[in-house]
Enzyme design. Structure first.
Site, mmCIF file in Angstrom:
data_model
loop_
_atom_site.group_PDB
_atom_site.id
_atom_site.type_symbol
_atom_site.label_atom_id
_atom_site.label_comp_id
_atom_site.label_asym_id
_atom_site.label_seq_id
_atom_site.Cartn_x
_atom_site.Cartn_y
_atom_site.Cartn_z
ATOM 1 N N LEU A 30 0.974 -1.156 -0.005
ATOM 2 C CA LEU A 30 -0.165 -0.108 -0.224
ATOM 3 C C LEU A 30 0.851 1.461 0.055
ATOM 4 C CD1 LEU A 30 -1.416 2.247 2.000
ATOM 5 C CD2 LEU A 30 -2.719 1.268 -0.166
ATOM 6 N N ASN A 31 1.991 1.170 0.777
ATOM 7 C CA ASN A 31 2.908 2.578 0.745
ATOM 8 C C ASN A 31 3.481 2.526 -0.664
ATOM 9 O OD1 ASN A 31 2.549 2.528 3.526
ATOM 10 N ND2 ASN A 31 4.377 1.165 3.974
ATOM 11 N N ARG A 99 -3.438 -10.442 12.773
ATOM 12 C CA ARG A 99 -4.213 -10.432 11.555
ATOM 13 C C ARG A 99 -4.580 -11.764 10.776
ATOM 14 N NH1 ARG A 99 1.237 -10.861 7.834
ATOM 15 N NH2 ARG A 99 0.297 -9.841 6.266
ATOM 16 N N TYR A 164 10.481 -9.563 4.044
ATOM 17 C CA TYR A 164 10.264 -10.826 4.691
ATOM 18 C C TYR A 164 10.023 -10.499 6.178
ATOM 19 C CZ TYR A 164 11.674 -15.292 7.165
ATOM 20 O OH TYR A 164 11.563 -16.173 7.974
ATOM 21 N N ARG A 165 8.879 -10.982 6.808
ATOM 22 C CA ARG A 165 8.838 -10.991 8.219
ATOM 23 C C ARG A 165 8.414 -12.415 8.630
ATOM 24 N NH1 ARG A 165 10.345 -6.860 6.815
ATOM 25 N NH2 ARG A 165 9.147 -4.629 6.910
ATOM 26 N N ASP A 256 9.712 0.218 0.641
ATOM 27 C CA ASP A 256 8.573 0.554 0.049
ATOM 28 C C ASP A 256 8.538 1.926 -1.076
ATOM 29 O OD1 ASP A 256 7.791 -1.279 1.619
ATOM 30 O OD2 ASP A 256 6.600 -0.240 2.801
#
Length: 311
Positions: A30-31, A99, A164-165, A256
């Protein structure tokens, strides 16, 4: 040229030094979509939202930024995910997520997913990230992969950012396999040594370099405080350092915004080196402000698009 950014926007709670929380909205792709729109690129955000007040606020905010909403699915009874950002004294941030039931997770498996897939195949560029892939289960990722294959067969391009998270994945082995498939399916790869090291260890850089010559690779090196972009395109290789930024206030959305500046410049016809300079310039402005989205007045002048002067 039309770009689709695929992913998730969540309710963002940013923790201030005194412990107070400021609410906003955020997500990596989104950013990128927002900064692409500010740079004059025709961009749609492709996601799913609920029918709650926060989803409506998100959609209205995107529309004000010029982001297309036609590909946003609304799932009754669902809500967005939520995350909290903590920023240390050096400007480095950490993320904490809630989430699991977010509407965006079902984008490629909900009843109208076929229409979403058909629409994605018509874009010039589809941009997605490792965080995007962590949203979807096996069926959702397979559907996205098939969609990207159809897009590329038609002449469109896929752009993948290796965000990557670890908390977004049940185990590292699955993430490694999914990222390999994503890099193989991408025409542009935005990679960072930090992400690759976390995921693959000392062989991380090799994982992306195996696509050298086939894909356009933007590898952000992490060995120095000043970012350096290593560009590999065709038979060419060059490095482009960023200008130093002081003070660094908040590194949220640095990657981003770099991707947005680079991609917008390439779509405007600039060569990779000049595109990297544009990406660095935009990211430099972003990390000099708190939060992922800087005021429109703080957007740097670039040699193309809505915020710069044509050359």
């Amino acid at each position: 040229m039309r770009v689709a950014c695929v992913g998730e926007c969540m309710v963002e709670l940013a923790e201030r030094p005194d412990g107070a929380l400021a609410r906003g909205f955020g997500g990596d792709t989104l950013n990128t979509a927002l900064y692409l729109a500010r740079l004059g690129v025709a961009v749609d955000y492709v996601t799913a939202l609920g029918d709650d007040p926060w989803s409506e606020e998100m959609a209205q905010a995107w529309a004000r930024e010029g982001i297309g909403l036609e590909r946003v699915r609304r799932l009754p009874g669902r809500m967005p995910g939520l995350y909290i950002i903590r920023t240390d004294g050096a400007g480095e941030r950490s993320f904490h997520y809630w989430r699991d039931s977010a509407a965006a997770r079902d984008l490629f498996t909900e009843p109208q997913a076929g229409a979403t897939r058909a629409a994605l195949e018509t874009y010039d560029v589809v941009y997605f990230s490792g965080i995007s892939l962590s949203l979807y289960g096996e069926a959702g990722r397979a559907a996205l992969a098939e969609t990207l294959a159809a897009l590329r067969a038609r002449g469109g391009r896929a752009a993948f950012d290796t965000n990557y998270r670890p908390r977004g994945w049940p185990d590292r082995a699955l993430a490694r396999a999914v990222f390999r498939e994503a890099m193989a399916a991408a025409d542009l790869i935005f990679a960072s040594e930090e992400d690759l090291d976390w995921l693959y260890g000392e062989t991380g850089t090799d994982e992306v370099l195996r696509h050298r010559g086939r894909a356009e690779i933007i590898l952000k090196e992490s060995s120095a405080r000043t970012p350096v972009a290593r560009l590999l395109h065709g038979d060419h290789e060059e490095t482009v350092p960023a200008e130093p930024v002081e003070p660094i206030v908040d590194t949220t959305a640095a990657g981003d915004s770099f991707a947005a500046g680079y991609l917008a410049a390439r779509l405007a016809g600039l060569p990779p080196r000049e595109a990297a300079v544009c990406g660095h310039r935009l990211a430099g402005a972003v990390i000099g402000h708190r939060g992922a989205v800087i005021p429109a007045a703080a957007m740097p002048a670039l040699p193309f698009g809505a915020t710069g002067d044509s050359e």
